[in-house]
Enzyme design. Structure first.
Site, PDB file in Angstrom:
ATOM      1  N   GLY A  46       0.832  -1.195   0.000  1.00 59.67           N
ATOM      2  CA  GLY A  46       0.000   0.000   0.000  1.00 59.67           C
ATOM      3  C   GLY A  46       0.865   1.242   0.000  1.00 59.67           C
ATOM      4  N   GLN A  51       3.007   9.958   1.363  1.00 65.71           N
ATOM      5  CA  GLN A  51       4.281   9.247   1.222  1.00 65.71           C
ATOM      6  C   GLN A  51       4.997   9.604  -0.073  1.00 65.71           C
ATOM      7  OE1 GLN A  51       2.433   5.272   2.267  1.00 65.71           O
ATOM      8  NE2 GLN A  51       4.461   5.084   3.188  1.00 65.71           N
ATOM      9  N   CYS A  90       6.576  -0.248   6.771  1.00 70.21           N
ATOM     10  CA  CYS A  90       6.091   0.950   6.090  1.00 70.21           C
ATOM     11  C   CYS A  90       7.184   1.483   5.170  1.00 70.21           C
ATOM     12  CB  CYS A  90       5.709   2.006   7.125  1.00 70.21           C
ATOM     13  SG  CYS A  90       5.083   3.535   6.436  1.00 70.21           S
ATOM     14  N   LEU A  91       6.788   1.868   3.960  1.00 72.51           N
ATOM     15  CA  LEU A  91       7.758   2.406   2.997  1.00 72.51           C
ATOM     16  C   LEU A  91       8.467   3.654   3.525  1.00 72.51           C
ATOM     17  CD1 LEU A  91       5.731   2.032  -0.327  1.00 72.51           C
ATOM     18  CD2 LEU A  91       7.562   0.554   0.521  1.00 72.51           C
ATOM     19  N   HIS A 132      -3.938   0.829   7.728  1.00 77.52           N
ATOM     20  CA  HIS A 132      -2.600   1.440   7.772  1.00 77.52           C
ATOM     21  C   HIS A 132      -2.545   2.645   6.836  1.00 77.52           C
ATOM     22  CE1 HIS A 132       1.955   1.068   7.949  1.00 77.52           C
ATOM     23  NE2 HIS A 132       1.796   1.848   6.889  1.00 77.52           N
ATOM     24  N   GLU A 133      -3.074   2.482   5.619  1.00 76.94           N
ATOM     25  CA  GLU A 133      -3.048   3.585   4.645  1.00 76.94           C
ATOM     26  C   GLU A 133      -3.979   4.720   5.054  1.00 76.94           C
ATOM     27  OE1 GLU A 133      -0.577   3.641   2.755  1.00 76.94           O
ATOM     28  OE2 GLU A 133      -0.101   1.532   3.068  1.00 76.94           O
ATOM     29  N   HIS A 136      -2.332   6.907   7.474  1.00 75.74           N
ATOM     30  CA  HIS A 136      -1.446   7.879   6.820  1.00 75.74           C
ATOM     31  C   HIS A 136      -2.207   9.150   6.444  1.00 75.74           C
ATOM     32  CE1 HIS A 136       2.555   6.272   6.288  1.00 75.74           C
ATOM     33  NE2 HIS A 136       2.084   5.103   5.891  1.00 75.74           N
TER      34      HIS A 136
END
Length: 165
Positions: A46, A51, A90-91, A132-133, A136
């Site tokens: 995701g 991000q 996480c990225l 999670h997204e 963000h």
């Protein structure tokens, strides 16, 4: 399509709640396509707009080739249920993994790239990725929800054990 630069923690854009999307145009479509390519390039499941440096309520989740890509624009959680603790990464936090408790079930309302509304329900890993997204988009980062940091070597140990069975 363009591979975008991943914004890394501690950039302030990651902890700032995002603005609602009001214009559904070609520019939004290009952003969604670029976000998808960026997520794939970095082996993510995701990715959220902050991000990649855009403070708007847009996120993508993609589990595998058998399912459609989930594009969430202005997502709203309408129901949650259950609870589960699993490892997340996480990225924006390369190399950080940790156990995070999240609801097992989620129901959301969101918009497609053309502005049309849809509802979606998910459980388990899919619900976790969606939540999670959405976090963000609300300026909430997973590092604040970690109950135990997990060393990447623990994944290797699990893989070896699974291979022994």
């Amino acid at each position: 399509m363009t591979i975008l630069e991943i914004v890394r923690h501690p950039s302030p854009i990651l902890t700032t709640p995002c603005e609602e999307v009001t214009v559904f145009d070609e520019k939004l479509g290009v952003l969604l396509d670029d976000m998808y390519e960026t997520m794939v390039e970095h082996d993510g499941v995701g990715i959220a707009a902050p991000q990649v440096g855009k403070s708007i309520r847009v996120a993508i989740v993609d589990f595998d080739e058998e399912q459609e890509i989930i594009e969430m624009i202005n997502p709203v959680v309408t129901a949650i249920g259950g609870s589960e603790v699993e490892v997340e990464g996480c990225l924006s936090f390369p190399g950080l993994f940790g156990e995070v408790e999240r609801p097992f079930h989620v129901k959301i309302e969101a918009q497609e790239r053309d502005g049309s509304l849809y509802e979606l329900e998910a459980e388990g890993y899919e619900a976790r990725a969606i939540l999670h997204e959405i976090d963000h988009l609300n300026g909430i980062l997973f590092d604040k929800k970690i109950t135990r940091v997990v060393d990447p070597s623990e994944f290797e140990d699990e893989d070896e054990e699974e291979g022994d069975e």
